[in-house]
Design a protein around this motif. Structure first.
Motif, mmCIF file in Angstrom:
data_model
loop_
_atom_site.group_PDB
_atom_site.id
_atom_site.type_symbol
_atom_site.label_atom_id
_atom_site.label_comp_id
_atom_site.label_asym_id
_atom_site.label_seq_id
_atom_site.Cartn_x
_atom_site.Cartn_y
_atom_site.Cartn_z
ATOM 1 N N PHE A 193 -45.552 73.573 -21.375
ATOM 2 C CA PHE A 193 -44.058 72.883 -20.829
ATOM 3 C C PHE A 193 -42.867 73.053 -21.885
ATOM 4 N N ALA A 194 -43.187 73.614 -22.798
ATOM 5 C CA ALA A 194 -42.176 73.877 -23.976
ATOM 6 C C ALA A 194 -40.793 74.767 -23.303
ATOM 7 N N GLY A 195 -39.672 74.247 -23.792
ATOM 8 C CA GLY A 195 -38.689 74.991 -22.957
ATOM 9 C C GLY A 195 -38.238 76.147 -24.203
ATOM 10 N N ARG A 196 -36.942 76.529 -23.911
ATOM 11 C CA ARG A 196 -36.340 77.595 -24.628
ATOM 12 C C ARG A 196 -36.278 77.072 -26.209
ATOM 13 N N GLU A 197 -35.703 75.840 -26.142
ATOM 14 C CA GLU A 197 -35.657 75.171 -27.639
ATOM 15 C C GLU A 197 -36.902 74.990 -28.258
ATOM 16 N N GLY A 198 -38.061 74.791 -27.494
ATOM 17 C CA GLY A 198 -39.284 75.032 -28.226
ATOM 18 C C GLY A 198 -40.126 75.970 -28.627
ATOM 19 N N ARG A 199 -39.414 77.274 -28.553
ATOM 20 C CA ARG A 199 -40.034 78.632 -28.662
ATOM 21 C C ARG A 199 -39.420 79.284 -29.992
ATOM 22 N N ASP A 200 -38.142 78.724 -30.468
ATOM 23 C CA ASP A 200 -37.863 79.399 -31.414
ATOM 24 C C ASP A 200 -37.575 78.307 -32.611
ATOM 25 N N GLY A 201 -37.663 78.952 -33.814
ATOM 26 C CA GLY A 201 -37.429 78.158 -34.787
ATOM 27 C C GLY A 201 -38.905 77.629 -35.633
ATOM 28 N N ARG A 202 -38.807 77.102 -36.577
ATOM 29 C CA ARG A 202 -39.982 76.450 -37.442
ATOM 30 C C ARG A 202 -40.385 74.927 -36.850
ATOM 31 N N PRO A 203 -41.321 74.397 -37.184
ATOM 32 C CA PRO A 203 -41.390 73.173 -36.846
ATOM 33 C C PRO A 203 -40.646 72.115 -37.052
ATOM 34 N N GLY A 204 -40.275 72.143 -38.606
ATOM 35 C CA GLY A 204 -39.316 71.080 -38.903
ATOM 36 C C GLY A 204 -37.777 71.235 -38.188
ATOM 37 N N GLN A 205 -37.375 72.480 -37.763
ATOM 38 C CA GLN A 205 -36.249 72.676 -37.131
ATOM 39 C C GLN A 205 -36.252 72.129 -35.815
ATOM 40 N N ARG A 206 -37.348 72.469 -35.242
ATOM 41 C CA ARG A 206 -37.497 71.975 -33.852
ATOM 42 C C ARG A 206 -37.655 70.384 -33.902
ATOM 43 N N LEU A 207 -38.331 69.725 -34.704
ATOM 44 C CA LEU A 207 -38.414 68.180 -34.754
ATOM 45 C C LEU A 207 -37.095 67.566 -35.030
ATOM 46 N N GLY A 208 -36.346 68.469 -35.924
ATOM 47 C CA GLY A 208 -34.964 67.733 -36.227
ATOM 48 C C GLY A 208 -34.153 67.863 -34.972
ATOM 49 N N LYS A 209 -34.036 68.976 -34.361
ATOM 50 C CA LYS A 209 -33.259 69.139 -33.251
ATOM 51 C C LYS A 209 -33.691 67.974 -32.169
ATOM 52 N N ALA A 210 -34.900 67.882 -32.190
ATOM 53 C CA ALA A 210 -35.414 66.742 -31.081
ATOM 54 C C ALA A 210 -35.154 65.493 -31.558
ATOM 55 N N PHE A 211 -34.942 64.890 -32.693
ATOM 56 C CA PHE A 211 -34.564 63.676 -33.242
ATOM 57 C C PHE A 211 -33.251 63.566 -33.026
ATOM 58 N N GLU A 212 -32.570 64.694 -33.284
ATOM 59 C CA GLU A 212 -30.829 64.540 -33.170
ATOM 60 C C GLU A 212 -30.623 64.217 -31.824
ATOM 61 N N HIS A 213 -31.417 64.780 -31.045
ATOM 62 C CA HIS A 213 -30.939 64.422 -29.470
ATOM 63 C C HIS A 213 -31.638 63.167 -28.974
ATOM 64 N N LEU A 214 -32.524 62.680 -29.793
ATOM 65 C CA LEU A 214 -33.182 61.123 -29.353
ATOM 66 C C LEU A 214 -32.256 60.317 -30.106
ATOM 67 N N GLY A 215 -31.423 60.544 -31.030
ATOM 68 C CA GLY A 215 -30.530 59.437 -31.453
ATOM 69 C C GLY A 215 -30.708 58.798 -32.733
#
Length: 532
Positions: free
Chosen positions: A68-90
């Motif tokens: 179920f991972a989207g395009r944002e989950g296919r690129d980048g390292r784990p820390g980069q992906r988690l950082g973007k997710a946290f930024e989205h969450l607020g």
């Protein structure tokens, strides 16, 4: 130094923070599901990189989530992906990411570096919007206070900072809250409260971590952080503390002065911090900078604030620290302040001193006296468990210690002895984690215990040593004399009085004896430096 822990009075655990009801449970639950979905879409809930390390029965769940991972989950390292997710969450999630970013020793240097942008490199809001916020908060045009006002130079979860110049030529930093951030924080805390209640109900091992108390402690800190007037007061108070500690040689950290004309509910103005932000890679490359001394100073400044004054900066990550040669520190962002009462300060000092002196019996006794360990357990058994944790670590270089393994072992021991999370210590523990992480980023082999020893030893000698015992005795005698004096002025009415002979009242002789003892103790105290 003798058995000093016997002088600690047993503590009555403070009541947990009042439980705040979830305002809109349905909305909060839907938001929680949305958080999970964001993490799945970013492949940050069970990253594909760690799937081979998971137990076999969990791997099939992880593989399902990866689908179920989207395009944002296919690129980048784990820390980069988690950082973007946290930024989205607020803001609430970003605060968690900031703490994780300080622990390269646990999560890896690359992971921590990727999360580092959450500290002060988020997307800023437009400068025109910042100017409007300032004018609404201060009730006057920006030009009435600032001769020059520049674009944002740092943007964090709750606010962003702008460089400006006052009419008198002083350079200042103007911190402005993000528009609508109060609503996002309130929504995030509502979802966290619901998650805590669900954890208590369905996850038995999580109950001793007191998730609801944890959330309320963090909620209180965040709510205070959303009023810049309170942060200005905290900045002024901590600057005074740091300046006093610096004058006494116990703290190499300072804080910029508050410009009170530029303070409002959503705006804070401080003098410009000297040095280079520690999030800038160039900070540690400054000519003449002593990285080892700087790592020591981070730890010692925090402990000095906590132990000597009971008030400490509770958000000491790299995004809130500036440095310059030879090893000088300036702290900013005073939205979260931790406070410790006299008992908690004493417990902290005794526990640290116990580890420094490898006196595990003392550490165990202090835990029991403080109420951290339930009384049905044996002190000797707890001391044995502490020895199993401490001995492999004491004296080792930081690079030789697996912090992940150590934390896991500590978690197992706290479970074995039914230890619950202490709400009044949450900010202290959070800050200790961040401070140690900052020190290890500066020096991977930093010795936390060696850096702590001068501060803890000074506190122990001053507060629990011979001079302190004499001082406490004098205070007790003075209090007794005052009580006896009041009793003499207002003696109780006896039911029946039979006068047989005239005698000097007994309280007079007792009072004279106490006065002589007080004078003698005062004399010993005044001569003590010469004696020792």
């Amino acid at each position: 130094m003798g058995d000093l822990s016997r002088r600690i009075d047993p503590a009555t655990p403070p009541p947990p923070p009042a439980t705040v009801p979830v305002r809109r449970p349905v909305d909060a639950f839907v938001r929680l599901l949305g958080w999970g979905w964001v993490l799945v879409r970013h492949d940050a809930l069970a990253p594909r990189e760690i799937t081979p390390l998971l137990p076999i029965w969990v791997r099939w769940i992880a593989h399902l989530l990866h689908a179920f991972a989207g395009r944002e989950g296919r690129d980048g390292r784990p820390g980069q992906r988690l950082g973007k997710a946290f930024e989205h969450l607020g803001p609430v999630a970003i605060k968690l990411g900031q703490v994780l970013a300080t622990r390269a020793d646990i999560f890896g240097v690359e992971f921590a570096r990727d999360l580092g942008r959450l500290k002060d490199a988020l997307e800023p809001f437009p400068v025109d919007q910042a100017r409007r916020e300032i004018e609404r908060s201060l009730g006057r045009p920006v030009e009435a206070l600032f001769a020059d006002f520049g674009p944002s130079v740092a943007a964090a979860s709750l606010a962003q900072a702008h460089p400006a110049t006052l009419a008198d030529g002083r350079k200042v930093a103007v911190k402005v809250l993000r528009p609508g951030v109060e609503r996002r924080v309130a929504q995030g805390l509502d979802s966290m409260r619901l998650a805590a209640r669900l954890a208590v109900k369905f996850v038995a091992p999580a109950r001793r971590l007191e998730p609801s108390a944890f959330v309320e402690t963090i909620a209180r800190a965040l709510q205070l952080e959303l009023d810049m007037r309170l942060e200005a007061a905290a900045a002024s108070e901590l600057k005074d503390i740091m300046d006093k500690a610096r004058a006494d040689g116990g703290c190499r950290m300072t804080a910029p002065a508050v410009v009170w004309d530029g303070v409002g509910k959503r705006v804070l103005t401080l003098e410009w911090a000297p040095g280079v932000a520690m999030t800038d890679p160039a900070a540690v490359e400054q000519p003449g900078l002593d990285r080892n001394a700087l790592a020591d100073h981070v730890v010692q400044a925090f402990l000095t604030q906590a132990l000597d004054y009971g008030t400490f900066h509770a958000d000491l990550h790299e995004g809130n620290l500036f440095c310059h040669a030879p090893a000088e520190l300036t702290a900013i962002d005073f939205g979260i302040v931790g406070r410790l009462g006299p008992s908690e300060r004493r417990y902290l000092a005794e526990i640290l001193w116990g580890f420094l002196s490898r006196d595990y019996d003392r550490i165990a006794r202090v835990h029991f006296e403080a109420g951290y360990v339930p009384p049905e357990h044996a002190v000797e058994t707890f001391a044995q468990a502490l020895r199993a944790v401490g001995e492999p670590v004491i004296g080792k270089q930081a690079s030789q210690v697996s912090m992940g393994r150590l934390l896991g072992q500590l978690f197992e021991i706290t479970a074995l002895f039914d230890m619950h999370l202490r709400p009044e210590l949450i900010l202290l523990q959070k800050t200790m984690v961040s401070v140690e992480g900052v020190a290890r980023r500066l020096n991977p082999d930093h010795d936390l215990w060696a850096a702590s020893q001068p501060v803890v030893e000074r506190w122990i000698r001053r507060e629990l040593g011979p001079q302190a015992q004499i001082r406490d005795a004098i205070e007790e005698l003075r209090a007794t004399l005052k009580a006896l004096s009041r009793l003499a002025q207002n003696p109780p009415e006896p039911a029946t009085v039979v006068v047989r002979e005239v005698r000097t009242p007994a309280w007079v002789g007792f009072g004279v004896a106490l006065a002589v003892a007080t004078a003698g103790a005062a004399l010993v105290l005044s001569l003590w430096p010469a004696i020792v």
